[in-house]
Motif scaffolding. Structure first.
Motif, PDB file in Angstrom:
ATOM      1  N   LEU A 192       0.824  -1.206   0.000  1.00 37.73           N
ATOM      2  CA  LEU A 192       0.000   0.000   0.000  1.00 37.73           C
ATOM      3  C   LEU A 192       0.862   1.262   0.000  1.00 37.73           C
ATOM      4  N   ASP A 193       1.963   1.250   0.739  1.00 37.49           N
ATOM      5  CA  ASP A 193       2.868   2.404   0.762  1.00 37.49           C
ATOM      6  C   ASP A 193       3.442   2.697  -0.622  1.00 37.49           C
ATOM      7  N   ILE A 194       3.790   1.648  -1.359  1.00 34.19           N
ATOM      8  CA  ILE A 194       4.325   1.857  -2.716  1.00 34.19           C
ATOM      9  C   ILE A 194       3.263   2.492  -3.598  1.00 34.19           C
ATOM     10  N   ILE A 195       2.055   1.951  -3.559  1.00 33.54           N
ATOM     11  CA  ILE A 195       0.967   2.481  -4.389  1.00 33.54           C
ATOM     12  C   ILE A 195       0.720   3.955  -4.047  1.00 33.54           C
ATOM     13  N   ARG A 196       0.666   4.261  -2.767  1.00 37.07           N
ATOM     14  CA  ARG A 196       0.437   5.647  -2.324  1.00 37.07           C
ATOM     15  C   ARG A 196       1.571   6.565  -2.759  1.00 37.07           C
ATOM     16  N   SER A 197       2.811   6.066  -2.743  1.00 36.12           N
ATOM     17  CA  SER A 197       3.946   6.920  -3.089  1.00 36.12           C
ATOM     18  C   SER A 197       3.880   7.400  -4.540  1.00 36.12           C
ATOM     19  N   TYR A 198       3.184   6.652  -5.392  1.00 33.27           N
ATOM     20  CA  TYR A 198       3.010   7.051  -6.792  1.00 33.27           C
ATOM     21  C   TYR A 198       1.691   7.790  -7.018  1.00 33.27           C
ATOM     22  N   ASP A 251      -7.998   1.567  -6.799  1.00 31.62           N
ATOM     23  CA  ASP A 251      -8.807   0.715  -7.670  1.00 31.62           C
ATOM     24  C   ASP A 251      -8.144   0.449  -9.029  1.00 31.62           C
ATOM     25  N   LYS A 252      -6.982   1.041  -9.264  1.00 31.32           N
ATOM     26  CA  LYS A 252      -6.244   0.778 -10.513  1.00 31.32           C
ATOM     27  C   LYS A 252      -5.305  -0.424 -10.385  1.00 31.32           C
ATOM     28  N   ILE A 253      -5.174  -0.944  -9.165  1.00 28.80           N
ATOM     29  CA  ILE A 253      -4.315  -2.106  -8.905  1.00 28.80           C
ATOM     30  C   ILE A 253      -5.188  -3.274  -8.484  1.00 28.80           C
ATOM     31  N   ARG A 254      -4.912  -4.420  -9.052  1.00 30.59           N
ATOM     32  CA  ARG A 254      -5.554  -5.663  -8.623  1.00 30.59           C
ATOM     33  C   ARG A 254      -4.454  -6.674  -8.352  1.00 30.59           C
ATOM     34  N   ILE A 255      -4.719  -7.559  -7.424  1.00 34.27           N
ATOM     35  CA  ILE A 255      -3.740  -8.568  -7.032  1.00 34.27           C
ATOM     36  C   ILE A 255      -4.224  -9.938  -7.477  1.00 34.27           C
ATOM     37  N   GLU A 256      -3.369 -10.646  -8.194  1.00 32.95           N
ATOM     38  CA  GLU A 256      -3.627 -12.049  -8.529  1.00 32.95           C
ATOM     39  C   GLU A 256      -2.740 -12.890  -7.635  1.00 32.95           C
ATOM     40  N   LEU A 257      -3.355 -13.614  -6.733  1.00 32.71           N
ATOM     41  CA  LEU A 257      -2.592 -14.467  -5.824  1.00 32.71           C
ATOM     42  C   LEU A 257      -2.167 -15.733  -6.539  1.00 32.71           C
ATOM     43  N   THR A 258      -0.886 -16.011  -6.475  1.00 33.14           N
ATOM     44  CA  THR A 258      -0.361 -17.271  -6.993  1.00 33.14           C
ATOM     45  C   THR A 258      -0.102 -18.166  -5.804  1.00 33.14           C
ATOM     46  N   GLU A 259      -0.263 -19.443  -5.980  1.00 33.54           N
ATOM     47  CA  GLU A 259      -0.224 -20.328  -4.825  1.00 33.54           C
ATOM     48  C   GLU A 259       0.763 -21.460  -5.011  1.00 33.54           C
ATOM     49  N   SER A 260       2.004 -21.136  -4.824  1.00 30.93           N
ATOM     50  CA  SER A 260       3.022 -22.175  -4.944  1.00 30.93           C
ATOM     51  C   SER A 260       3.464 -22.700  -3.592  1.00 30.93           C
ATOM     52  N   ALA A 261       3.047 -22.039  -2.522  1.00 28.32           N
ATOM     53  CA  ALA A 261       3.501 -22.453  -1.188  1.00 28.32           C
ATOM     54  C   ALA A 261       2.360 -23.077  -0.406  1.00 28.32           C
ATOM     55  N   ASP A 265      -9.765  -3.462   2.245  1.00 23.82           N
ATOM     56  CA  ASP A 265     -10.333  -2.274   2.901  1.00 23.82           C
ATOM     57  C   ASP A 265      -9.853  -0.980   2.255  1.00 23.82           C
ATOM     58  N   ASN A 266      -8.712  -1.048   1.579  1.00 25.64           N
ATOM     59  CA  ASN A 266      -8.163   0.117   0.879  1.00 25.64           C
ATOM     60  C   ASN A 266      -8.549   0.154  -0.602  1.00 25.64           C
ATOM     61  N   GLY A 267      -9.381  -0.775  -1.042  1.00 27.26           N
ATOM     62  CA  GLY A 267      -9.896  -0.746  -2.413  1.00 27.26           C
ATOM     63  C   GLY A 267      -9.235  -1.692  -3.390  1.00 27.26           C
ATOM     64  N   ILE A 268      -8.349  -2.554  -2.910  1.00 21.80           N
ATOM     65  CA  ILE A 268      -7.674  -3.508  -3.791  1.00 21.80           C
ATOM     66  C   ILE A 268      -8.552  -4.747  -3.962  1.00 21.80           C
TER      67      ILE A 268
END
Length: 168
Positions: A106-112, A117-127, A144-147
């Motif tokens: 979240l800090d990285i996204i905020r710094s830019y 809502d312009k970022i989405r996360i695709e969880l990969t599950e190798s572990a 909660d922050n919109g991701i």
């Protein structure tokens, strides 16, 4: 390990491609998936080769942080030029087992100054061994922050419908 230890997040060896996603209903390309490749001695190395090595050597987080920086840079430019919904970034489930993962992303996204809502996360599950409570807490904080979250290649790793019901 050399890339990680340099801590240079705009590292030219970490290459980010955008795979456009075609939306059938609108008949437009409104989203894209950020795809990571490694450039080593002029050769492009695919994730199926470098991700398991990076995870085993505690380097995957550095690569993900590089991708967050590269994607946020791209979004900042794209917002000036075109209308689009979001770009998704693949993140290993393993990383969400760390207590400060959500805050760092979240800090990285905020710094830019990128809208969440312009970022989405695709969880990969190798572990397999992951603290599900920490995973859920990090996911919830980001949600909660919109991701928004997606599962990448559901069913090819350790996922199950039971595990999905435990996550936000």
């Amino acid at each position: 390990e050399d890339l990680r230890d340099e801590r240079k997040y705009d590292n030219e060896n970490v290459v980010c491609y955008a795979q456009p996603i075609y939306e059938v209903n609108s008949k437009q390309f409104c989203t894209a998936e950020a795809l990571m490749r490694l450039s080593v001695n002029g050769d492009m190395i695919s994730p199926n080769v470098f991700v398991p090595i990076a995870e085993a050597n505690n380097c995957i987080h550095f690569l993900t942080i590089c991708m967050f920086h590269k994607v946020c840079t791209a979004i900042t430019q794209l917002m000036k030029e075109v209308q689009f919904d979001a770009i998704s970034i693949n993140v290993s489930v393993q990383e969400f087992g760390e207590p400060d993962a959500a805050d760092e992303f979240l800090d990285i996204i905020r710094s830019y100054k990128v809208p969440m809502d312009k970022i989405r996360i695709e969880l990969t599950e190798s572990a397999l061994a992951i603290d599900n409570d920490m995973l859920a807490a990090n996911m919830q904080k980001m949600a909660d922050n919109g991701i928004k979250f997606y599962l990448d290649d559901f069913g090819t790793g350790y996922s199950s419908l039971e595990r999905l019901t435990e996550l936000p």
